[in-house]
Design a protein around this motif. Structure first.
Motif, short mmCIF file in Angstrom:
data_model
loop_
_atom_site.label_atom_id
_atom_site.label_comp_id
_atom_site.label_asym_id
_atom_site.label_seq_id
_atom_site.Cartn_x
_atom_site.Cartn_y
_atom_site.Cartn_z
N MET A 1 24.48 63.12 22.65
CA MET A 1 25.84 62.65 22.97
C MET A 1 26.70 62.71 21.71
SD MET A 1 27.06 58.95 24.50
CE MET A 1 26.07 59.14 25.97
N SER A 2 27.85 63.34 21.81
CA SER A 2 28.73 63.45 20.65
C SER A 2 29.45 62.13 20.39
CB SER A 2 29.75 64.57 20.86
OG SER A 2 30.54 64.31 22.00
N GLN A 3 29.84 61.96 19.14
CA GLN A 3 30.50 60.72 18.76
C GLN A 3 31.99 60.75 19.10
OE1 GLN A 3 29.66 60.14 14.57
NE2 GLN A 3 27.76 59.05 15.02
N VAL A 4 32.53 59.56 19.34
CA VAL A 4 33.96 59.36 19.49
C VAL A 4 34.37 58.40 18.37
CG1 VAL A 4 35.83 58.54 20.96
CG2 VAL A 4 33.85 59.69 21.98
N LEU A 5 35.20 58.88 17.46
CA LEU A 5 35.59 58.07 16.30
C LEU A 5 36.73 57.13 16.64
CD1 LEU A 5 35.54 60.76 13.44
CD2 LEU A 5 33.70 59.24 14.18
N VAL A 6 36.65 55.93 16.11
CA VAL A 6 37.68 54.91 16.31
C VAL A 6 38.13 54.40 14.95
CG1 VAL A 6 38.10 52.54 17.10
CG2 VAL A 6 36.90 54.17 18.58
N LEU A 7 39.43 54.43 14.70
CA LEU A 7 39.97 53.86 13.48
C LEU A 7 39.98 52.34 13.61
CD1 LEU A 7 41.28 54.14 10.69
CD2 LEU A 7 43.50 54.33 11.85
N ALA A 8 39.20 51.65 12.77
CA ALA A 8 39.07 50.20 12.84
C ALA A 8 40.09 49.54 11.91
CB ALA A 8 37.65 49.78 12.47
N GLU A 9 41.24 49.21 12.44
CA GLU A 9 42.28 48.54 11.64
C GLU A 9 41.91 47.07 11.44
OE1 GLU A 9 46.56 50.04 12.30
OE2 GLU A 9 45.65 50.07 14.29
N HIS A 10 42.25 46.55 10.29
CA HIS A 10 41.94 45.15 9.99
C HIS A 10 43.00 44.58 9.07
CE1 HIS A 10 40.36 46.28 5.95
NE2 HIS A 10 40.05 47.40 6.57
N GLN A 11 43.05 43.26 9.03
CA GLN A 11 44.03 42.58 8.19
C GLN A 11 43.47 41.24 7.76
OE1 GLN A 11 47.84 41.95 10.10
NE2 GLN A 11 48.92 41.92 8.16
N VAL A 93 42.84 56.07 18.05
CA VAL A 93 43.52 55.11 17.19
C VAL A 93 44.39 54.23 18.07
CG1 VAL A 93 43.56 56.77 15.29
CG2 VAL A 93 45.57 56.53 16.76
N GLY A 94 44.90 53.14 17.49
CA GLY A 94 45.79 52.26 18.21
C GLY A 94 47.18 52.86 18.37
N ASN A 95 48.10 52.01 18.84
CA ASN A 95 49.44 52.50 19.15
C ASN A 95 50.50 51.93 18.21
OD1 ASN A 95 50.91 54.26 20.88
ND2 ASN A 95 51.79 52.50 21.94
N SER A 96 50.07 51.43 17.04
CA SER A 96 51.03 50.93 16.07
C SER A 96 51.73 52.10 15.39
CB SER A 96 50.31 50.07 15.01
OG SER A 96 49.44 50.88 14.24
N ILE A 97 52.78 51.80 14.64
CA ILE A 97 53.52 52.85 13.94
C ILE A 97 52.60 53.57 12.95
CG2 ILE A 97 55.39 53.29 12.30
CD1 ILE A 97 56.91 50.98 13.65
N ASP A 98 51.83 52.80 12.18
CA ASP A 98 50.93 53.41 11.20
C ASP A 98 49.85 54.25 11.88
OD1 ASP A 98 52.33 52.29 9.14
OD2 ASP A 98 50.88 50.71 8.70
N SER A 99 49.32 53.75 13.00
CA SER A 99 48.26 54.48 13.71
C SER A 99 48.78 55.81 14.26
CB SER A 99 47.70 53.63 14.84
OG SER A 99 46.99 52.52 14.34
N ARG A 100 49.98 55.79 14.81
CA ARG A 100 50.53 57.02 15.38
C ARG A 100 50.80 58.05 14.28
NH1 ARG A 100 53.68 53.36 18.47
NH2 ARG A 100 55.57 53.94 17.35
N GLU A 101 51.27 57.58 13.11
CA GLU A 101 51.48 58.50 12.00
C GLU A 101 50.14 59.06 11.51
OE1 GLU A 101 53.36 58.79 7.49
OE2 GLU A 101 53.75 57.01 8.71
N THR A 102 49.14 58.20 11.43
CA THR A 102 47.81 58.64 11.03
C THR A 102 47.29 59.72 11.98
OG1 THR A 102 47.27 56.49 10.06
CG2 THR A 102 45.43 57.91 10.67
N ALA A 103 47.44 59.48 13.29
CA ALA A 103 46.96 60.43 14.28
C ALA A 103 47.64 61.78 14.14
CB ALA A 103 47.18 59.87 15.69
#
Length: 323
Positions: A1-11, A93-103
């Motif tokens: 099974m191939s991996q699905v990567l998730v950007l783990a944002e934290h604060q 990735v999530g739907n924040s401004i930073d996440s969308r730019e990262t994507a």
């Protein structure tokens, strides 16, 4: 099974609320793997937290300037994880401004397909199928990446919320930011105001008020109903423009897009720009004295009546049930 990567944002040492949902979505498509970017010497407990949320693999990038560089460390870490994994079927990735730019920037780097503001995911023999809303929510479209790895930003509350805890394999990443110019944070100023209400974009329940409330003084009805339900407070653009509340509460095409399990629209007529930001909510309840208001076209339940009569009764009913 191939991996699905998730950007783990934290604060401040805690994972953001959307990480659990992203890992749950990843588990529907393949093996969930988290990519964690942290300032060197911080966030020691985060890999274990990610394992508790179902991440089978945690790629960790310790970067000296992670907290002072905007987006670039996350892009570099995701690119490195794609190479290290040996086989990735998608990046979420999530739907924040930073996440969308990262994507977007990651998709350019690795020659991938970019799918923004996705509200649903499934996997077929064709690959990962993403469901999106187009033209202000007037149309629903299904997209598949014609080539490359799909890089996907997922709207909050678009899927399952949890996956079983696992024992994660932690893999350190060697990440080079390079000499590419990047924006750097020179200083931080924390706001003094702290709200006990849920964050609007990720809230499970949202109560929004519109121009029908008539004044900023009357907008307190929305806040009282939200507090009774443990909900976030939103508003239409008309309410914001009229000065009833602040701009960071605005829901709609030019504001924040929400998709809670319950959305209550109080005194909102339902212009298409507002509906574009909330019509993917699981259940929509509208209260308006105009039976022809467009909001009723997308509402699951509607109350035609005076909001100054209906809303206080609703607050009392909710409070009585809680008692």
């Amino acid at each position: 099974m191939s991996q699905v990567l998730v950007l783990a944002e934290h604060q401040q040492g805690k994972l953001k609320s959307n990480v659990a949902e992203l890992l749950a979505a990843a588990a529907q498509l393949g093996e969930p793997a988290a990519v964690l970017v942290r300032q060197t010497g911080t966030g020691e407990g985060l890999p274990a937290d990610l394992a508790n949320l179902g991440a089978a693999t945690v790629y960790v990038a310790d970067i000296d300037d992670a907290d002072s560089l905007l987006v670039t460390p996350q892009i570099a870490a995701l690119e490195s994880a794609v190479s290290a994994s040996g086989g990735v079927s998608a990046v979420l990735v999530g739907n924040s401004i930073d996440s969308r730019e990262t994507a977007a920037r990651l998709a350019v780097r690795i020659g991938a397909a970019l799918l923004n503001d996705v509200v649903g995911l499934e996997t077929t023999t064709e690959g990962v199928i993403a469901t999106q809303q187009a033209f202000g929510g007037a149309y629903t479209v299904r997209s598949v990446a014609a080539r490359g790895i799909p890089v996907i930003s997922l709207r909050p509350n678009a899927g399952e919320l949890t996956t079983p805890a696992v024992e994660a394999k932690v893999i350190p990443l060697t990440v080079s930011i390079g000499a590419t110019a990047t924006a750097r944070i020179s200083d931080r100023h924390e706001r003094g105001t702290v709200s006990t209400r849920p964050a609007l974009q990720a809230a499970d329940i949202v109560v929004s008020g519109g121009r029908g409330l008539g004044s900023a003084q009357n907008f307190v009805l929305v806040e009282q109903l939200a507090d009774a339900l443990g909900a976030a407070v939103g508003a239409s653009r008309a309410a914001v423009d009229a000065g009833f509340c602040t701009q960071n509460m605005q829901v709609g095409q030019t504001g924040i897009t929400v998709s809670p399990n319950l959305y209550l629209a109080v005194g909102i007529s339902g212009a298409i720009q507002h509906r574009a930001g909330m019509q993917n909510s699981k259940t929509i309840v509208a209260v308006n004295n105009d039976a022809t208001a467009p909001i009723f076209e997308v509402a699951d339940f509607g109350v035609v009546g005076d909001i100054f009569t209906v809303v206080p009764q609703l607050i009392e009913a909710v409070s009585a049930r809680q008692r």
